[in-house]
Design a protein around this motif. Structure first.
Motif, PDB file in Angstrom:
ATOM      1  N   ARG A  25       0.839  -1.215  -0.046  1.00 51.47           N
ATOM      2  CA  ARG A  25      -0.100   0.037   0.006  1.00 51.47           C
ATOM      3  C   ARG A  25       0.661   1.187   0.093  1.00 51.47           C
ATOM      4  O   ARG A  25       1.885   1.295   0.544  1.00 51.47           O
ATOM      5  CB  ARG A  25      -0.936   0.183   1.235  1.00 51.47           C
ATOM      6  N   THR A  26       0.414   2.356  -0.733  1.00 50.86           N
ATOM      7  CA  THR A  26       1.133   3.615  -0.420  1.00 50.86           C
ATOM      8  C   THR A  26       0.667   4.374   0.750  1.00 50.86           C
ATOM      9  O   THR A  26      -0.584   4.656   0.722  1.00 50.86           O
ATOM     10  CB  THR A  26       0.993   4.477  -1.831  1.00 50.86           C
ATOM     11  N   ALA A  27       1.705   4.819   1.168  1.00 53.07           N
ATOM     12  CA  ALA A  27       1.479   5.620   2.534  1.00 53.07           C
ATOM     13  C   ALA A  27       2.229   6.980   2.563  1.00 53.07           C
ATOM     14  O   ALA A  27       3.355   6.881   2.433  1.00 53.07           O
ATOM     15  CB  ALA A  27       1.620   4.912   3.835  1.00 53.07           C
ATOM     16  N   PRO A  28       1.518   8.023   2.059  1.00 55.42           N
ATOM     17  CA  PRO A  28       2.683   9.246   2.209  1.00 55.42           C
ATOM     18  C   PRO A  28       3.281   9.449   3.682  1.00 55.42           C
ATOM     19  O   PRO A  28       2.685   9.031   4.689  1.00 55.42           O
ATOM     20  CB  PRO A  28       1.380  10.371   2.132  1.00 55.42           C
ATOM     21  N   ARG A  29       4.503   9.863   3.901  1.00 55.75           N
ATOM     22  CA  ARG A  29       5.368   9.953   4.655  1.00 55.75           C
ATOM     23  C   ARG A  29       5.420  11.498   5.423  1.00 55.75           C
ATOM     24  O   ARG A  29       6.058  11.718   6.241  1.00 55.75           O
ATOM     25  CB  ARG A  29       6.513   9.289   4.724  1.00 55.75           C
ATOM     26  N   THR A  30       5.022  12.247   4.480  1.00 54.63           N
ATOM     27  CA  THR A  30       5.038  13.666   4.565  1.00 54.63           C
ATOM     28  C   THR A  30       3.908  14.572   3.977  1.00 54.63           C
ATOM     29  O   THR A  30       3.462  14.067   3.052  1.00 54.63           O
ATOM     30  CB  THR A  30       6.524  14.200   4.189  1.00 54.63           C
ATOM     31  N   ALA A  31       3.415  15.443   4.816  1.00 54.12           N
ATOM     32  CA  ALA A  31       2.492  16.285   4.246  1.00 54.12           C
ATOM     33  C   ALA A  31       2.845  17.563   4.646  1.00 54.12           C
ATOM     34  O   ALA A  31       3.139  18.004   5.982  1.00 54.12           O
ATOM     35  CB  ALA A  31       1.087  15.890   4.847  1.00 54.12           C
ATOM     36  N   ARG A  46      -4.563  22.912  12.917  1.00 58.05           N
ATOM     37  CA  ARG A  46      -5.041  21.778  13.809  1.00 58.05           C
ATOM     38  C   ARG A  46      -5.913  20.657  12.874  1.00 58.05           C
ATOM     39  O   ARG A  46      -5.694  19.627  13.068  1.00 58.05           O
ATOM     40  CB  ARG A  46      -5.888  22.313  14.694  1.00 58.05           C
ATOM     41  N   GLU A  47      -6.752  21.265  12.001  1.00 62.32           N
ATOM     42  CA  GLU A  47      -7.604  20.554  11.055  1.00 62.32           C
ATOM     43  C   GLU A  47      -6.670  19.686  10.472  1.00 62.32           C
ATOM     44  O   GLU A  47      -7.042  18.261  10.071  1.00 62.32           O
ATOM     45  CB  GLU A  47      -8.857  21.308  10.228  1.00 62.32           C
ATOM     46  N   PHE A  48      -5.805  20.106   9.653  1.00 58.25           N
ATOM     47  CA  PHE A  48      -4.825  19.532   8.967  1.00 58.25           C
ATOM     48  C   PHE A  48      -3.977  18.349   9.516  1.00 58.25           C
ATOM     49  O   PHE A  48      -4.122  17.199   9.046  1.00 58.25           O
ATOM     50  CB  PHE A  48      -3.815  20.407   8.141  1.00 58.25           C
ATOM     51  N   THR A  49      -3.557  18.792  10.601  1.00 60.89           N
ATOM     52  CA  THR A  49      -2.830  17.781  11.607  1.00 60.89           C
ATOM     53  C   THR A  49      -3.872  16.670  11.946  1.00 60.89           C
ATOM     54  O   THR A  49      -3.540  15.468  11.758  1.00 60.89           O
ATOM     55  CB  THR A  49      -2.376  18.473  12.735  1.00 60.89           C
ATOM     56  N   ASP A  50      -5.161  16.870  12.394  1.00 62.11           N
ATOM     57  CA  ASP A  50      -6.201  15.673  12.662  1.00 62.11           C
ATOM     58  C   ASP A  50      -6.292  15.088  11.507  1.00 62.11           C
ATOM     59  O   ASP A  50      -6.444  13.572  11.723  1.00 62.11           O
ATOM     60  CB  ASP A  50      -7.435  16.579  13.109  1.00 62.11           C
ATOM     61  N   ARG A  51      -6.647  15.424  10.277  1.00 64.96           N
ATOM     62  CA  ARG A  51      -6.727  14.752   9.259  1.00 64.96           C
ATOM     63  C   ARG A  51      -5.783  13.734   8.714  1.00 64.96           C
ATOM     64  O   ARG A  51      -5.879  12.768   8.422  1.00 64.96           O
ATOM     65  CB  ARG A  51      -7.070  15.640   7.827  1.00 64.96           C
ATOM     66  N   LYS A  98       4.479  21.388   8.460  1.00 62.21           N
ATOM     67  CA  LYS A  98       4.823  20.029   7.757  1.00 62.21           C
ATOM     68  C   LYS A  98       4.850  18.868   8.937  1.00 62.21           C
ATOM     69  O   LYS A  98       5.281  19.298   9.979  1.00 62.21           O
ATOM     70  CB  LYS A  98       6.062  20.157   7.361  1.00 62.21           C
ATOM     71  N   LEU A  99       4.188  17.951   8.598  1.00 60.68           N
ATOM     72  CA  LEU A  99       4.318  16.561   9.421  1.00 60.68           C
ATOM     73  C   LEU A  99       4.992  15.695   8.527  1.00 60.68           C
ATOM     74  O   LEU A  99       4.851  15.272   7.513  1.00 60.68           O
ATOM     75  CB  LEU A  99       2.878  16.113   9.552  1.00 60.68           C
ATOM     76  N   LEU A 106       7.036  11.217  14.915  1.00 58.24           N
ATOM     77  CA  LEU A 106       6.376  11.999  14.016  1.00 58.24           C
ATOM     78  C   LEU A 106       7.062  13.485  14.235  1.00 58.24           C
ATOM     79  O   LEU A 106       7.326  13.903  15.420  1.00 58.24           O
ATOM     80  CB  LEU A 106       5.227  12.301  14.720  1.00 58.24           C
ATOM     81  N   VAL A 107       7.445  14.108  13.373  1.00 59.56           N
ATOM     82  CA  VAL A 107       8.048  15.368  13.242  1.00 59.56           C
ATOM     83  C   VAL A 107       6.957  16.256  12.735  1.00 59.56           C
ATOM     84  O   VAL A 107       6.455  16.429  11.826  1.00 59.56           O
ATOM     85  CB  VAL A 107       9.317  15.665  12.250  1.00 59.56           C
ATOM     86  N   CYS A 108       6.798  17.249  13.746  1.00 64.73           N
ATOM     87  CA  CYS A 108       5.762  18.327  13.657  1.00 64.73           C
ATOM     88  C   CYS A 108       6.749  19.635  13.509  1.00 64.73           C
ATOM     89  O   CYS A 108       7.438  19.960  14.181  1.00 64.73           O
ATOM     90  CB  CYS A 108       5.117  18.671  15.067  1.00 64.73           C
ATOM     91  N   ALA A 109       6.360  20.400  12.170  1.00 69.56           N
ATOM     92  CA  ALA A 109       7.302  21.571  11.879  1.00 69.56           C
ATOM     93  C   ALA A 109       6.557  22.607  11.338  1.00 69.56           C
ATOM     94  O   ALA A 109       5.590  22.322  10.749  1.00 69.56           O
ATOM     95  CB  ALA A 109       8.605  20.927  10.970  1.00 69.56           C
TER      96      ALA A 109
END
Length: 170
Positions: A25-31, A46-51, A98-99, A106-109
Motif C-alpha cells: 500500500r502507498t502511505a504518504p510519509r510527509t504532508a 489543527r484540522e490538517f494535523t487531525d486529518r 509540515k508533518l 512524528l516530526v511536527c514542523a
C-alpha cells in the motif's frame, strides 16, 4: 538546539511505498500545508494535523501533535505578523506546517519568515497570557529545536514518539 531533521519544505512531498508484510500500500510519509495568514491559520493547522494523523492511523499521537502544532503555528503566525506588519497592514508572511512520519517518530514542523528565534522564558507568572507555548512543546516532545535560514526565516520542529516500530513506518 540541533538542525532540522527534514529539509526546508514547500508543497506536499512524494509518497513512499510500504513494503514487506501483507499487500502493498502507498502511505504518504510527509504532508505539508501553507496557512492562509488569516485568523483561521491556527484552526487550519489543527484540522490538517487531525486529518493527516487519521490517514496515517496515528491516533495515539493525536492529542500531543495537535497541541504541539497549535503552539508552533500560533507562535509563527504571531511573529510573522509582527515582523511584516506596518501601521495599515496586518498581513502574515508565508507560514507552512509540515508533518513527517519517520521510523518511530512524528516530526511536527512550522516554517515562517520571521528572524526572531524561539525562546522559553525563564519564568512565567501565573496570570501571564503568553510564554507557556514552548514549555508545553518541550514537555510533550522527545526533542525540539529550530533551523534558521538565510536570508530570513526559520523552521521550529518537535519530534513526538509514535510508539510504532521502525518496520511499521516504512
Amino acid at each position: 538546539m540541533s538542525a532540522h531533521p527534514a529539509p526546508r519544505f514547500g508543497p506536499t512531498a512524494l509518497p513512499v511505498e510500504r513494503a514487506g508484510r501483507g499487500p502493498r500500500r502507498t502511505a504518504p510519509r510527509t504532508a505539508s500545508l501553507r496557512l492562509s495568514g488569516t485568523g483561521r491559520g491556527c484552526a487550519q493547522a489543527r484540522e490538517f494535523t487531525d486529518r493527516t494523523l487519521g490517514h496515517w492511523e496515528l491516533d495515539q499521537c493525536r492529542d500531543d501533535a495537535l497541541t504541539v502544532i497549535s503552539e508552533l503555528a500560533a507562535n509563527a503566525m504571531l511573529h510573522a505578523r509582527l515582523c511584516d506588519a506596518t501601521d495599515d497592514d496586518e498581513a502574515v508572511s508565508e507560514v507552512w506546517v509540515k508533518l513527517t512520519l519517520r521510523s518511530a517518530h512524528l516530526v511536527c514542523a512550522v516554517t515562517d519568515q520571521s528572524d526572531s528565534l524561539p525562546r522559553c522564558p525563564d519564568t512565567v507568572g501565573p496570570l501571564q497570557e503568553h510564554g507557556r507555548g514552548l514549555l508545553i512543546v518541550e514537555a510533550l516532545s522527545q526533542h525540539w529545536g529550530w533551523t534558521r535560514y538565510t536570508p530570513r526565516g526559520k523552521t521550529v520542529w518537535a519530534m513526538l514518539p509514535t510508539g510504532l516500530s521502525a518496520e511499521a513506518c516504512t
